[in-house]
Structures are given as C-alpha cells and as structure tokens.
Design a protein around this motif. Structure first.
Motif, PDB file in Angstrom:
ATOM      1  N   PRO A 172       1.072  -1.289   0.067  1.00  0.00           N
ATOM      2  CA  PRO A 172       0.096  -0.097   0.075  1.00  0.00           C
ATOM      3  C   PRO A 172       0.826   1.145   0.049  1.00  0.00           C
ATOM      4  O   PRO A 172       2.097   1.251   0.469  1.00  0.00           O
ATOM      5  N   VAL A 173       0.221   2.236  -0.577  1.00  0.00           N
ATOM      6  CA  VAL A 173       0.841   3.651  -0.683  1.00  0.00           C
ATOM      7  C   VAL A 173       0.189   4.636   0.151  1.00  0.00           C
ATOM      8  O   VAL A 173      -1.050   4.930   0.297  1.00  0.00           O
ATOM      9  N   GLU A 174       0.977   5.320   0.994  1.00  0.00           N
ATOM     10  CA  GLU A 174       0.645   6.612   1.846  1.00  0.00           C
ATOM     11  C   GLU A 174       0.911   7.933   1.306  1.00  0.00           C
ATOM     12  O   GLU A 174       2.318   7.916   0.789  1.00  0.00           O
ATOM     13  N   LEU A 175       0.482   8.842   0.941  1.00  0.00           N
ATOM     14  CA  LEU A 175       0.636  10.081   0.386  1.00  0.00           C
ATOM     15  C   LEU A 175       0.167  11.261   1.471  1.00  0.00           C
ATOM     16  O   LEU A 175      -0.848  11.180   1.857  1.00  0.00           O
ATOM     17  N   GLY A 176       0.926  12.298   1.462  1.00  0.00           N
ATOM     18  CA  GLY A 176       0.489  13.456   2.248  1.00  0.00           C
ATOM     19  C   GLY A 176       1.822  13.865   3.114  1.00  0.00           C
ATOM     20  O   GLY A 176       2.987  13.654   2.904  1.00  0.00           O
ATOM     21  N   THR A 177       1.447  14.794   4.242  1.00  0.00           N
ATOM     22  CA  THR A 177       2.319  15.480   4.961  1.00  0.00           C
ATOM     23  C   THR A 177       2.490  14.626   6.186  1.00  0.00           C
ATOM     24  O   THR A 177       2.381  15.226   7.311  1.00  0.00           O
ATOM     25  N   PHE A 178       2.750  13.522   6.318  1.00  0.00           N
ATOM     26  CA  PHE A 178       2.648  12.645   7.200  1.00  0.00           C
ATOM     27  C   PHE A 178       3.907  12.917   8.190  1.00  0.00           C
ATOM     28  O   PHE A 178       5.130  13.453   7.638  1.00  0.00           O
ATOM     29  N   ASP A 179       4.117  12.353   9.249  1.00  0.00           N
ATOM     30  CA  ASP A 179       5.280  12.353  10.089  1.00  0.00           C
ATOM     31  C   ASP A 179       6.132  10.920   9.936  1.00  0.00           C
ATOM     32  O   ASP A 179       5.253   9.698  10.059  1.00  0.00           O
TER      33      ASP A 179
END
Length: 601
Positions: A172-179
């Motif tokens: 799976p792929v996470e996109l964004g301004t994560f920490d």
C-alpha cells in the motif's frame, strides 16, 4: 524493462479521484482483457472495487480503441497491432485500510483498488510511476511505501517496480504530509509513518515496537522475511483496524490511543494499539508466507474458501498479546487480564454453541464479514475463539511434553516447511496438513484435541489447562455494562439482566441485539425496539442500571416500546445476570516450572 507500465496521480483532491494509466507493451493478439480484484487479501468479503472506476478508455498509437465491458470487473479491448494504453479514473473516498482514499490532506491506496490486472500477464514485472498532485496544497506531500524503488525523488515520487501483480498489490501507498521515524530490529530497518493530527511520543513508540519486532523475528529465526518494514498509521477521532501486507501494515487508530510525552504509564488504549501492531506484524510470517493452499495464489476474482482461518487469524490473535508479554511491554498479570477479556467475549457469544471454528472459517465471507443484529446468536469469531484454541493447543503441548515442545515449535516447523521459501515455491498449507504438522512436532496424536476444538461446539478445556499452569480462574457476573472481564476480589452479587445489548436513543433505550435465552427474547422484544417506559415510568440509558437494580430477579415488568413507529406493550421477566465474565490470577502457592516458560516470568 517491464512490459507493463502504470502511472497513478492524485488528480482531483476535492473530488477524491485518482487518474491511472496502464500501458501494455504486448497485448493479447485476440483482444486484451483487463480486470480488477473483487476483494483484498486479509479481508474476506467481496467488495467490488471496480464500482469505483468512473470512466475508462483505451488507445493505441493515440487512436481510440473499442473497449467492451464483459462483466462487473473485466473489460476487453479489440485486437491492436502495437502497445495498448488504458486511461481510467478511480473514485477514492474509503477511509479504511482496505481501499483507497484521497482529499486535500492525504492520499492512500491499495493496489487492489486502483491497478487493473492484465489477463495472462499477471506474472510479468511492472513499473509504477507515482506522480505528485498539482497545486499549492500538495507541495509538501511525500510518498511512503515498501514498493521497490527504481528512480524516485527526495519526497518519494517517481518510479517503482514490482516483480508481478501479486507483489504490486501487496505494498500500500501513503501520500501526504505525514510524520516519519525509523528504528532497526535485528538489524532490519523499520519505519513508522503517522498521518493525521497527533502528538505521538515517537521515542517511546519506537522503543516499544523495536522490542515487539525483535521478539517475533527471534521466534521464527533470523533473518526476517523482508529487507525493510513499514508501519503506516492513520489517526482519527475513534478509529481502529489494520490490514497486513508482506513488508508493511496499514493501520487506523484513535488519537487518544497513541502515547504522549508526558505520560508515565502505558495506558489501555496504547496497549491496544501495540497489540494491533503486533498482530499485523506477526502476519508477515503467518498468512503472508505460511498461508492456506486456497490462497496460493489468491483467486482475486472470487471467494477463496478455507477451514483454516482459525489458524491464521486465531493463532495470530493469540500471539499478538503474548508477544507484548515476551517483549516486556506487559507483566504476566496484565497479560492474563487481556486473556480474561478474550474469554469473556467468547463466553458472551451464544453463537459459540451454534458454529464450530472450522465452519466459522469457511463462512467468513457470508457471516463474519456480514454481521447483523442476530450474529451473536449465530456465529463465533475465529479471531477470539481461535485465540483460545491456540492457547489450549499451546498449553496442551507444553503439558504433555513436560515443556520440551510448544506451539512455538509448531510455528517454526510451519515456517521451515511452507513459509521460508514461499516466494520461490508458492506452496500453501493443505486443509489437513496443519494438524498433521502439529501432531508431528508435538510427538503425539492431537486428533482428539482438534476434533473438540475445531469440529465441535463443546467448551474448550481452558479451566483445567490453566489450573495445571498455576492460574486461578474466576467466572462471575458482570459489574455493569462496561465490565469486559478481569479478576475482582470479594463477594460479587449477580445483578439484573434483560439479555440484550443496548444503546442510547433520543426516545429511550434501543435494543441493538437480543440474545437467545434472555429476558428480552422471552418477552417478545426484538433488535431495533426502543424501550420508553418501565411500569409506566420513562427510562433512559443513563439511569437504566439503577432502574434494573430496583427490581428483584423474577419480577415481571410491564414495558412500553416503539417498534418502528408503532407503540407495543410487553411483559419483561427480569433475570439474574449470568456468570459470563472471566478473571484470571497467578496462583502464588506452589512451584509451576511450565508456567515460567509460558509466561516468561
């Protein structure tokens, strides 16, 4: 170079759309078929992901190509001479670990939701270009995934490669301004990504996860089955859930459950979150590589039936909290308190008398994942009762072999025979092989145990086994609706029960589930009924326990309730609450060497 090329871009953040392009260098001569899975491995329900494809078109040499839909999840292009390109749009607004999600704060996707498979070429390698969204709001976005990178920028956008379609959909792929933070366990890099607003104490989280991961790696033996692992967590107000993958897990947790820097103790919610992480991490061995033959390979166009889910989910559910104990996160008594909650949950499920563990595994597609108001009366969870079966199997082997063998040895044998070389051999565990391996490792015939635990609705031998390991058992009435189990001292008197689960309702008290053999069922009340008055006096959720306590057992109460929009009257025969709540406590007197090895005291 790969013969299949995907490109995915967050195209419309406000509209929640991904745009995907698939280029097939050598399409089938008789007209290429493409298809999308109808379910995602690890979540056994037909989810019809193709319903989220809102537009699709085909081209060859920039010229339109006729594309015909064959059924709910397959399309076929007419024959073309050169490469075939498909362009399609995917609606992504499923805030779960199973699908795809996109808005102006975050993006996430599983390959099963967005990547069309190419019929006949599922074993081919494929490239994936993950493109950044346009606009000011997304300039700081990054990518987190365990897909093998080929050429990516600092933020992670760029080209990735998978050996085949099975690998493509398992990262799976996470996109964004994560920490993001990192640690190593047994020398293997591990990353933690947290998306959403939070104030997580990463120092504590990394320390605790490192202990859990190392305990599991050492259980099966180094090296770990992956070169890198990624914990992806989406933070919400009240969410909970997880889904395993071969080198990562996607998680959802409640914001208050994450650890904060000023907290000195591990709170209940944080322990629950660590248990979830432990559960999904254990799946890296047990179900991602040691897997049922029915999943080798996954038939993603239809249901995949197996009677072994108790072993893959139930045993994992046994080890998830046990690994917290072995990692030093829990004390033995804290572990027993969690085990008591599992025992209580199963005890409070009348369906345990109706459905065997094997049937629960087989019926996951139509029962466990499609629960309704009658489910507690009709089914048992292969997670919770499966965990108790694993407990009993572990203690049985330890007891019969005087501690020389345990369930650990069974799991290691399964790993050596089926899991370690699964990527090369692709051999799954046959429907009867799991039990055969267990008997072989234990050194004695376990058929009688499995017949009782898996193929009957008899109670498991929990009490006698725990007694042999120096654990006292308490079975008592609940101390109110929030009592999930645990040891209580002193005399406990049974309260009054109506034999139903309830929820607050603006008009009174709503019956959400009515249990077989309970007072509400005897009165002719049904799930969905809203109780508004007891003996002519209005009732509400806040005062309900007090109202019940004012009556003796056996009293017959005249109740008014609304069923839909019709007022009904019934006579409710009040009953004493059953002793369905478990407590466990370490027995102090006596020497229990087997307990020392089991609970690692």
């Amino acid at each position: 170079m790969s013969a299949l090329h995907y490109r995915i871009r967050p195209a419309d953040l406000a509209g929640h759309y991904f745009d995907v392009t698939l280029t097939i260098d050598e399409p089938a001569a008789d007209g290429q078929i493409v298809w999308l899975p109808v379910w995602i491995p690890g979540s056994y329900l037909i989810r019809e992901f193709a319903r989220n494809i809102t537009g699709i078109a085909a081209y060859s040499g920039k010229k339109p190509v006729e594309l015909r839909k064959l059924d709910k999840h397959r399309w076929q292009a007419v024959p073309v001479a050169g490469p075939l390109e498909l362009e399609y749009r995917v609606y992504a607004f499923d805030l779960s670990v199973r699908g795809a999600y996109l808005d102006d704060t975050r993006g996430f996707f599983n390959g099963t939701s967005v990547f069309l498979a190419v019929a006949g070429q599922e074993s081919q390698s494929c490239d994936v270009d993950i493109a950044a969204p346009r606009g000011e709001a997304a300039k700081r976005w990054r990518v987190a995934t365990t897909l093998p990178a080929v050429k990516v920028k600092d933020g992670g956008f760029g080209r990735y490669r998978a050996r085949n379609y099975d690998e493509l959909i398992d990262h799976p792929v996470e996109l964004g301004t994560f920490d993001q933070e990192s640690f190593k366990a047994c020398g293997v890099p591990h990353d933690i990504v947290i998306a959403g607003r939070h104030r997580t104490d990463f120092k504590r989280l990394k320390k605790d996860l490192k202990k859990i991961c190392e305990a599991q790696i050492r259980l099966f033996g180094e090296p770990a089955p992956f070169d890198r692992y990624l914990f992806m967590t989406m933070v919400t107000g009240d969410g909970y859930g997880g889904l395993e993958h071969r080198a990562s897990t996607a998680l959802i947790t409640s914001r208050p459950d994450l650890p904060l820097a000023h907290e000195t103790d591990r709170k209940t919610g944080y322990i629950q979150y660590l248990g979830l992480c432990s559960h999904e991490y254990f799946h890296s061995w047990n179900v991602k590589r040691i897997k049922p033959a029915a999943y080798a390979p996954y038939p993603l166009d239809r249901e995949a039936y197996t009677r072994l889910l108790w072993a893959f989910e139930g045993i994992t559910s046994y080890y998830d909290d046990l690994m917290l104990l072995r990692a030093g996160i829990l004390t033995p008594q804290q572990y027993l308190d969690l085990l008591a909650q599992t025992l209580t949950g199963v005890e409070r499920t009348p369906g345990r008398r109706q459905q065997t563990l094997e049937d629960a595994s087989l019926d996951a597609w139509v029962k466990y994942y499609r629960q309704d108001e009658n489910s507690p009366n009709a089914l048992v969870s292969y997670y919770t009762k499966g965990a108790l079966a694993a407990l009993c199997l572990d203690l049985t082997i330890r007891l019969r072999t005087d501690g020389a063998r345990s369930l650990d040895d069974v799991m290691r044998a399964l790993w050596q025979r089926f899991g370690r070389d699964f990527d090369r051999d692709g051999q799954g565990v046959g429907e009867t092989e799991w039990e055969a391996v267990a008997s072989d490792v234990a050194g004695f015939d376990l058929k009688a145990f499995f017949d009782q635990a898996l193929r009957s609705t008899e109670d498991l031998p929990v009490v006698s086994l725990l007694d042999a390991f120096g654990v006292d058992v308490q079975q008592r009435p609940p101390l109110g609706g929030s009592d999930k189990g645990g040891w209580r001292g002193g005399t406990i008197s049974a309260g009054i029960s109506i034999g139903a689960r309830i929820a607050a309702d603006p008009a009174g008290i709503k019956l959400t589930q009515v249990f077989d053999g309970g007072a509400a069922r005897a009165a002719g009340l049904a799930a969905g009924d809203v109780l508004v008055a007891f003996d002519g006096l209005r009732v509400g959720a806040g005062s309900f326990d007090g109202v019940l306590a004012s009556y003796p057992a056996g009293a017959k109460v005249h109740v008014h309730a609304f069923r839909r929009d019709e007022l009904i009257e019934r006579t409710l025969p009040l009953q004493l609450a059953q002793a369905d709540t478990w407590g466990l406590k370490l027995r102090e007197a006596g020497a229990y060497p087997l307990r020392l090895s089991w609970l690692d005291e």
